[in-house]
Write a protein that holds these residues in place. Structure first.
Motif, PDB file in Angstrom:
ATOM      1  N   GLU A 151       0.829  -1.190   0.000  1.00  0.00           N
ATOM      2  CA  GLU A 151       0.000   0.000   0.000  1.00  0.00           C
ATOM      3  C   GLU A 151       0.878   1.260   0.000  1.00  0.00           C
ATOM      4  O   GLU A 151       2.021   1.245   0.451  1.00  0.00           O
ATOM      5  N   ARG A 152       0.310   2.317  -0.528  1.00  0.00           N
ATOM      6  CA  ARG A 152       1.005   3.590  -0.514  1.00  0.00           C
ATOM      7  C   ARG A 152       1.128   4.066   0.942  1.00  0.00           C
ATOM      8  O   ARG A 152       0.189   3.958   1.729  1.00  0.00           O
ATOM      9  N   GLU A 153       2.296   4.620   1.257  1.00  0.00           N
ATOM     10  CA  GLU A 153       2.529   5.058   2.621  1.00  0.00           C
ATOM     11  C   GLU A 153       3.135   6.455   2.646  1.00  0.00           C
ATOM     12  O   GLU A 153       3.844   6.860   1.723  1.00  0.00           O
ATOM     13  N   GLY A 154       2.870   7.165   3.723  1.00  0.00           N
ATOM     14  CA  GLY A 154       3.425   8.497   3.877  1.00  0.00           C
ATOM     15  C   GLY A 154       4.901   8.440   4.254  1.00  0.00           C
ATOM     16  O   GLY A 154       5.288   7.637   5.096  1.00  0.00           O
ATOM     17  N   VAL A 155       5.690   9.286   3.627  1.00  0.00           N
ATOM     18  CA  VAL A 155       7.121   9.370   3.917  1.00  0.00           C
ATOM     19  C   VAL A 155       7.417  10.627   4.726  1.00  0.00           C
ATOM     20  O   VAL A 155       8.076  10.568   5.766  1.00  0.00           O
ATOM     21  N   SER A 156       6.922  11.744   4.250  1.00  0.00           N
ATOM     22  CA  SER A 156       7.195  13.012   4.912  1.00  0.00           C
ATOM     23  C   SER A 156       6.208  14.058   4.417  1.00  0.00           C
ATOM     24  O   SER A 156       5.678  13.943   3.305  1.00  0.00           O
ATOM     25  N   CYS A 157       5.953  15.065   5.235  1.00  0.00           N
ATOM     26  CA  CYS A 157       5.160  16.199   4.764  1.00  0.00           C
ATOM     27  C   CYS A 157       5.485  17.435   5.593  1.00  0.00           C
ATOM     28  O   CYS A 157       5.937  17.317   6.737  1.00  0.00           O
ATOM     29  N   ILE A 158       5.252  18.578   4.984  1.00  0.00           N
ATOM     30  CA  ILE A 158       5.461  19.857   5.645  1.00  0.00           C
ATOM     31  C   ILE A 158       4.131  20.583   5.731  1.00  0.00           C
ATOM     32  O   ILE A 158       3.460  20.776   4.709  1.00  0.00           O
ATOM     33  N   SER A 159       3.767  20.979   6.938  1.00  0.00           N
ATOM     34  CA  SER A 159       2.533  21.727   7.136  1.00  0.00           C
ATOM     35  C   SER A 159       2.706  23.155   6.636  1.00  0.00           C
ATOM     36  O   SER A 159       3.792  23.722   6.755  1.00  0.00           O
ATOM     37  N   SER A 160       1.638  23.728   6.124  1.00  0.00           N
ATOM     38  CA  SER A 160       1.719  25.078   5.569  1.00  0.00           C
ATOM     39  C   SER A 160       1.492  26.153   6.619  1.00  0.00           C
ATOM     40  O   SER A 160       1.763  27.313   6.391  1.00  0.00           O
ATOM     41  N   SER A 161       0.996  25.745   7.803  1.00  0.00           N
ATOM     42  CA  SER A 161       0.609  26.737   8.807  1.00  0.00           C
ATOM     43  C   SER A 161       1.793  27.584   9.243  1.00  0.00           C
ATOM     44  O   SER A 161       1.683  28.782   9.412  1.00  0.00           O
ATOM     45  N   ASP A 162       2.929  26.949   9.427  1.00  0.00           N
ATOM     46  CA  ASP A 162       4.105  27.715   9.825  1.00  0.00           C
ATOM     47  C   ASP A 162       5.340  27.341   9.015  1.00  0.00           C
ATOM     48  O   ASP A 162       6.386  27.939   9.146  1.00  0.00           O
ATOM     49  N   SER A 212       7.291  24.963   9.295  1.00  0.00           N
ATOM     50  CA  SER A 212       8.389  24.303   9.984  1.00  0.00           C
ATOM     51  C   SER A 212       7.987  22.968  10.594  1.00  0.00           C
ATOM     52  O   SER A 212       8.842  22.233  11.070  1.00  0.00           O
ATOM     53  N   SER A 213       6.697  22.680  10.601  1.00  0.00           N
ATOM     54  CA  SER A 213       6.255  21.413  11.169  1.00  0.00           C
ATOM     55  C   SER A 213       6.393  20.349  10.105  1.00  0.00           C
ATOM     56  O   SER A 213       5.673  20.360   9.106  1.00  0.00           O
ATOM     57  N   THR A 214       7.297  19.428  10.325  1.00  0.00           N
ATOM     58  CA  THR A 214       7.580  18.391   9.342  1.00  0.00           C
ATOM     59  C   THR A 214       7.364  17.020   9.943  1.00  0.00           C
ATOM     60  O   THR A 214       7.862  16.726  11.036  1.00  0.00           O
ATOM     61  N   SER A 253      -3.982  23.152   6.353  1.00  0.00           N
ATOM     62  CA  SER A 253      -2.770  23.782   6.883  1.00  0.00           C
ATOM     63  C   SER A 253      -1.812  22.779   7.503  1.00  0.00           C
ATOM     64  O   SER A 253      -0.607  22.999   7.532  1.00  0.00           O
ATOM     65  N   TRP A 254      -2.382  21.680   7.985  1.00  0.00           N
ATOM     66  CA  TRP A 254      -1.553  20.700   8.690  1.00  0.00           C
ATOM     67  C   TRP A 254      -1.577  19.370   7.956  1.00  0.00           C
ATOM     68  O   TRP A 254      -2.543  19.047   7.264  1.00  0.00           O
ATOM     69  N   CYS A 255      -0.543  18.609   8.130  1.00  0.00           N
ATOM     70  CA  CYS A 255      -0.516  17.263   7.565  1.00  0.00           C
ATOM     71  C   CYS A 255       0.162  16.329   8.563  1.00  0.00           C
ATOM     72  O   CYS A 255       0.982  16.757   9.377  1.00  0.00           O
ATOM     73  N   HIS A 256      -0.220  15.059   8.447  1.00  0.00           N
ATOM     74  CA  HIS A 256       0.318  14.045   9.343  1.00  0.00           C
ATOM     75  C   HIS A 256       0.765  12.809   8.577  1.00  0.00           C
ATOM     76  O   HIS A 256       0.851  11.721   9.134  1.00  0.00           O
ATOM     77  N   GLY A 257       0.983  13.000   7.258  1.00  0.00           N
ATOM     78  CA  GLY A 257       1.482  11.901   6.458  1.00  0.00           C
ATOM     79  C   GLY A 257       0.448  10.856   6.090  1.00  0.00           C
ATOM     80  O   GLY A 257       0.814   9.736   5.727  1.00  0.00           O
ATOM     81  N   GLN A 258      -0.829  11.200   6.160  1.00  0.00           N
ATOM     82  CA  GLN A 258      -1.885  10.252   5.843  1.00  0.00           C
ATOM     83  C   GLN A 258      -2.443  10.524   4.438  1.00  0.00           C
ATOM     84  O   GLN A 258      -2.687  11.671   4.057  1.00  0.00           O
ATOM     85  N   ILE A 259      -2.693   9.453   3.699  1.00  0.00           N
ATOM     86  CA  ILE A 259      -3.154   9.580   2.316  1.00  0.00           C
ATOM     87  C   ILE A 259      -4.436  10.391   2.214  1.00  0.00           C
ATOM     88  O   ILE A 259      -4.581  11.240   1.338  1.00  0.00           O
ATOM     89  N   TYR A 260      -5.371  10.160   3.138  1.00  0.00           N
ATOM     90  CA  TYR A 260      -6.678  10.799   3.028  1.00  0.00           C
ATOM     91  C   TYR A 260      -6.606  12.315   3.178  1.00  0.00           C
ATOM     92  O   TYR A 260      -7.543  13.030   2.825  1.00  0.00           O
TER      93      TYR A 260
END
Length: 125
Positions: A44-55, A57-59, A103-110
């Protein structure tokens, strides 16, 4: 029209490095969270990394890549990069860039609405 164009995949030996890039078009880059996902054959596709747009710096990093991969964002060039070091054969997959208006992400496909076409990364042992 939102477009994400990945580049930089290829074949590398275990222990080597690759840098993936994703160029974004058609949306206000600063307002979107951007992520990298991967899908290995038969998995299955999996999250590797993401950067939130809110600030900016949240990776998020998946545990499997922490300390080896670095995600960076250039808001002027509207480009994100994934620097992958100490690559392992289990990192072999098609890597996808994705974007979401949240604004935020947690590496989840949905969480993600827009996807690039993917770029192949193959790590030989």
């Amino acid at each position: 029209e939102v477009q994400l164009v990945e580049s930089g995949g290829g074949l590398v030996q275990a222990g080597g490095s690759l840098r993936l890039s994703c160029a974004a078009f058609g949306f206000t880059f600063d307002d979107y969270a951007i992520g990298w996902f991967r899908q290995a054959p038969g998995k299955e596709r999996e999250g590797v990394s993401c950067i939130s747009s809110s600030d900016g710096s949240s990776t998020y990093y998946a545990d499997s890549v922490k300390g080896r991969f670095t995600f960076s964002s250039d808001n002027v060039k509207k480009t994100v990069t994934l620097q992958m070091n100490s690559l392992k054969p289990e990192d072999t997959a098609v890597y996808y860039c994705a974007a979401t208006g949240s604004s935020w992400c947690h590496g989840q496909i949905y969480e993600f609405d827009y996807w690039g076409q993917g770029t192949q990364v193959t790590v030989s042992s």
